[in-house]
Enzyme design. Structure first.
Site, PDB file in Angstrom:
ATOM      1  N   SER A  97       0.859  -1.186   0.000  1.00  0.00           N
ATOM      2  CA  SER A  97       0.000   0.000   0.000  1.00  0.00           C
ATOM      3  C   SER A  97       0.889   1.227   0.000  1.00  0.00           C
ATOM      4  CB  SER A  97      -0.888  -0.004   1.247  1.00  0.00           C
ATOM      5  OG  SER A  97      -0.088   0.310   2.373  1.00  0.00           O
ATOM      6  N   LYS A  98       0.236   2.371  -0.002  1.00  0.00           N
ATOM      7  CA  LYS A  98       0.964   3.642  -0.062  1.00  0.00           C
ATOM      8  C   LYS A  98       1.989   3.770   1.067  1.00  0.00           C
ATOM      9  CE  LYS A  98      -2.384   6.636  -2.225  1.00  0.00           C
ATOM     10  NZ  LYS A  98      -3.541   7.382  -1.849  1.00  0.00           N
ATOM     11  N   ARG A  99       1.705   3.092   2.170  1.00  0.00           N
ATOM     12  CA  ARG A  99       2.651   3.145   3.297  1.00  0.00           C
ATOM     13  C   ARG A  99       4.048   2.707   2.875  1.00  0.00           C
ATOM     14  NH1 ARG A  99       2.634  -0.268   6.898  1.00  0.00           N
ATOM     15  NH2 ARG A  99       1.276  -1.778   5.898  1.00  0.00           N
TER      16      ARG A  99
END
Ligand code: GLU
Length: 465
Positions: free
Chosen positions: A245-247
């Site tokens: 994910s963007k994390r």
């Protein structure tokens, strides 16, 4: 006789083209190319709240950048509404679907009762016509939904190209709503009609759709459609083992373009992300196509590895012609404040490309040659000492007539070192400081060659004044 291969990529345009989507598109594309089939792009835009034209454009742009050329489409589901309604109507006429007047409040009550009894909530089939069953009169004030008559008994089985045999009992599936009270068809239904109409033979998609597959198979059977084969690609995990994910950093394909990755590296990397051909790590698009087989897609999740992507990008940068690199890197240098009036960019990039993982790094490194030149007085005071000035002067004098190419320049430097009993750094560092205002550059003879005789001489003379 086997049907000609037809695959599709069917993104929902609700954001950018993300890495998982691009990989699914690549696998579907490669499969079609491998078997001389047709690759179709279908935009699943029926979620009008979340779909945007900008997201459609982002998907098209991502596919263009990766050069995933489609043979048909893009088809837009919103443009096929009449066709879905027509199929719903036909299914109602044939008894493969029925009108259901259960209100949301009644469904809530039903679910509460079922949960209280420890059962899994599901529609109880109260409006499902059965032989000998007497249905209530349709309430005049309720707009019905249309439900699919799912088989009551048996299992839905398919041999997933990636995951192997999967079997789901029909008891697990209730009668799916295929059209809402306002007549709009629902997601799973549109997918079925499309896959049927478009003659899709292989559905390769993310394994978040595994639960939809038995429902879709039942609907396709009811439609009399020939079933496609299904292959569900496991998800991509971040380096920490949690769903990517963007994390974890950029997940939009186009962001990798912005960061200076080459599409060839991205294709190679995405292909290896869950698919393998022996232990081949580096392969061309043509090799990928000639080897691609969905059976070699791993059934366990793949892990995103930014270092490996950087390693591949470095490989492809090295393979890329200096002329093409110059086209790609030039605008980046300008964006960093450089001016391209200096030495020929292709020559500069030839010196630097071995050590760059991205075009962005290449631009940063090349900026040395294109930033405004000014002598750094502190560096000059430190490195251009009186003991080295005579050697610099001698270098300048002889550089007038030496052949201006790397080997001859290198030989000249060695001769001057010998004449003045200096070691390489004692002359090389002052020269670097003089010509580029820095103590570190790629190999000095090449740097001097690229800068050109006139520039080098002018700069050396200016410090000797
Ligand atoms: N539109 C779905 C998605 O973006 C894909 C559906 C499919 O491939 O069947 O996840």
């Amino acid at each position: 006789m086997a049907r000609p291969v037809r695959t599709r990529f069917a993104p929902s345009p609700t954001g950018y083209l993300h890495l998982g989507g691009a990989r699914t598109a690549l696998f579907s594309w490669a499969y079609a190319r491998r078997f001389g089939g047709t690759f179709i792009l279908r935009i699943e835009d029926t979620d009008v709240e979340r779909s945007t034209p900008a997201a459609v454009e982002a998907i098209l742009e991502g596919m263009r950048w990766l050069d995933l050329e489609y043979d048909e489409g893009p088809y837009y589901q919103m443009q096929r509404m009449d066709r879905y309604r027509q199929v719903v109507d036909q299914m109602l006429v044939d008894g493969r679907a029925y009108l259901c007047y259960t209100t949301p409040a009644e469904l809530d009550a039903l679910r509460t009762e079922q949960r209280a009894r420890g059962e899994k909530p599901r529609y109880d089939g109260r409006w499902r016509p059965e032989h000998g069953k007497i249905l209530s009169n349709p309430p005049a004030d309720v707009k019905p939904v249309v439900r699919f008559r799912n088989p009551l008994e048996g299992d839905v089985q398919w041999d997933d190209i990636i995951k192997g045999p999967i079997s789901i009992s029909n008891h697990e599936l209730d009668d799916l709503i295929i059209a809402r009270p306002d007549g709009t068809p629902t997601y799973n239904f549109c997918v079925c009609v499309d896959d049927w109409d478009m003659g899709i033979t292989h559905v390769i998609r993310g394994d978040d759709h595994v639960n939809n597959t038995p429902r879709q198979i039942n609907i396709l059977r009811a439609l009399g459609a020939e079933l496609p084969l299904y292959g569900h690609v496991p998800m991509i995990l971040g380096p920490d083992g949690v769903k990517l994910s963007k994390r974890h950093g950029a997940v939009s394909v186009m962001q990798y373009k912005e960061e200076g990755y080459l599409p060839e590296a991205m294709i190679n990397y995405l292909a290896r992300l869950g698919w393998s051909h022996g232990d081949a790590e580096i392969f061309s698009r043509e090799e990928l196509v000639s080897w691609f087989d969905a059976r070699h897609i791993s059934h366990s999740p793949a892990q995103w590895d930014p270092k490996k992507l950087a390693w591949l990008d470095n490989h492809y940068i090295k393979q890329t012609s200096n002329a093409r690199l110059a086209e790609l890197v030039g605008p980046r240098i300008v964006a960093l404040g450089g001016s391209l009036g200096g030495p020929p960019l292709a020559g500069v990039l030839a010196l630097l490309k071995d050590r760059a993982d991205t075009l962005a790094q290449l631009a940063e490194a090349a900026l040395l040659f294109y930033r405004p030149y000014h002598l750094d007085a502190t560096l000059v005071a430190e490195h251009v000492t009186d003991s080295v000035r005579p050697a610099l002067a001698q270098f300048a004098a002889r550089a007038e007539s030496v052949q201006w190419e790397r080997a001859a320049i290198g030989a000249l430097i060695k001769e001057v070192l010998a004449e003045f009993s200096l070691k390489m750094p004692q002359l090389a560092v002052p020269l670097r400081v003089t010509v580029l205002s820095t103590t570190q550059t790629p190999s000095l003879d090449s740097v001097l060659e690229v800068l050109g005789r006139q520039t080098v001489l002018a700069r050396v003379r200016s410090v000797l004044k």
